[in-house]
Design a protein around this motif. Structure first.
Motif, short mmCIF file in Angstrom:
data_model
loop_
_atom_site.label_atom_id
_atom_site.label_comp_id
_atom_site.label_asym_id
_atom_site.label_seq_id
_atom_site.Cartn_x
_atom_site.Cartn_y
_atom_site.Cartn_z
N GLY A 1 -7.72 0.05 2.33
CA GLY A 1 -8.36 -0.59 1.10
C GLY A 1 -9.62 -0.28 0.85
N ARG B 1 0.87 -1.32 0.13
CA ARG B 1 0.01 0.09 0.01
C ARG B 1 0.98 1.30 0.09
NH1 ARG B 1 -3.97 -2.95 4.55
NH2 ARG B 1 -5.37 -4.17 2.83
N ARG B 2 2.04 1.29 0.72
CA ARG B 2 2.68 2.33 0.66
C ARG B 2 3.46 2.41 -0.76
NH1 ARG B 2 4.65 0.75 6.14
NH2 ARG B 2 6.43 -0.51 4.93
N TYR C 1 -5.68 3.86 1.00
CA TYR C 1 -4.43 3.09 0.52
C TYR C 1 -4.20 2.22 1.83
CZ TYR C 1 -3.73 5.98 -3.58
OH TYR C 1 -3.70 6.66 -4.89
N ILE D 1 -6.79 9.63 2.42
CA ILE D 1 -5.58 8.96 1.74
C ILE D 1 -5.40 7.63 2.59
CG2 ILE D 1 -3.28 8.60 1.44
CD1 ILE D 1 -3.69 11.81 0.30
N GLU D 2 -5.44 7.73 3.97
CA GLU D 2 -5.00 6.64 4.66
C GLU D 2 -6.10 5.33 4.52
OE1 GLU D 2 -4.53 7.95 8.57
OE2 GLU D 2 -2.46 8.43 8.50
N ALA E 1 1.51 6.52 -6.72
CA ALA E 1 0.50 7.56 -7.39
C ALA E 1 1.01 9.06 -6.95
CB ALA E 1 -0.99 7.50 -6.49
N GLU F 1 2.11 1.70 -3.44
CA GLU F 1 0.94 2.25 -4.33
C GLU F 1 0.73 3.58 -4.11
OE1 GLU F 1 -2.36 -0.28 -3.28
OE2 GLU F 1 -1.60 -1.93 -4.23
N LEU F 2 0.89 4.03 -2.84
CA LEU F 2 0.53 5.45 -2.58
C LEU F 2 1.77 6.22 -3.18
CD1 LEU F 2 -0.69 7.88 -1.07
CD2 LEU F 2 0.27 7.31 1.00
#
Length: 221
Positions: A185, A130-131, A182, A178-179, A137, A133-134
């Motif tokens: 989910g 997830r980090r 990302y 955002i949390e 992005a 992906e963030l």
């Protein structure tokens, strides 16, 4: 030496736990029911019972016996020696805190701890993804080249720290959105429902937050 690795300052302060007597009794009864052929696990069940009484020497002994294979499992899943060691100490800290909850009827001490390792490792892998992906992005041009090696591992730790500090600099509503997107989910529609906000508002918060991260992250990487 091994005890020093396991008994972190936070763990050393764990001198009391609620419900110790009830848990201790459950473990003692289950220990008496073990079959004679399962000597190693019976001894480990005894160590957990001693840990439930607050005996730190029992924690050191259990660490001596099981840290090797548990570390190997964590390392195999995470492919990162430092992260595997951190996870291992987290697991033994958890075992110290929850020794009295162990149920011998559901498996051996090793299988109980191995399950904790697997679950924690999966959580870490998901958080790592997830980090990534963030970061992808917010700042796709900041991804490292090459495969996963020691430098890649260092990059991953630096990236994790950078993302955490950058997120903390966002406006609270942007950080929250955002949390949830990302790290929890959730879809944007689910975030809107959870926060009771219009979908357009949530989209705008995430977009503004990502743009802010794009400005913040390069200075931290």
């Amino acid at each position: 030496m091994l005890l020093a690795k396991v008994l972190s300052p936070g763990l050393c302060r764990l001198e009391s736990r609620e419900g110790t007597e009830t848990h201790r009794g459950r473990i003692s009864m289950a220990f008496a029911e073990q079959t004679p052929g399962d000597d190693r696990n019976r001894a480990q069940v005894q160590l957990l019972a001693a840990m439930a009484r607050g005996e730190k020497a029992a924690l050191a002994a259990l660490y001596d016996q099981l840290s090797g294979p548990l570390y190997s499992l964590a390392h195999r899943m995470l492919a990162d020696p430092g992260e595997a060691q951190d996870l291992l100490q987290d697991i033994f800290l958890q075992a110290w805190r929850t020794a009295g909850t162990y149920d011998p009827g559901r498996g051996t001490v090793f299988s109980w701890l191995a399950t904790l390792v697997r679950n924690r490792a999966i959580d870490r892998i998901r958080m790592r993804q997830r980090r990534a992906e963030l970061l992808s992005a917010a700042a796709p041009d900041l991804q490292p080249a090459g495969g996963e090696d020691s430098s890649g591992s260092l990059w991953r730790h630096e990236k994790a720290a950078a993302v955490r500090t950058a997120l903390a600099d966002l406006a609270p509503d942007q950080q929250q959105a955002i949390e949830l997107a990302y790290f929890s989910g959730l879809t944007q529609q689910e975030i809107a429902a959870r926060l009771n906000e219009p979908l357009g508002t949530i989209k705008a918060r995430i977009r503004r937050g990502l743009l802010k991260l794009k400005d913040l992250l390069p200075a931290r990487l």
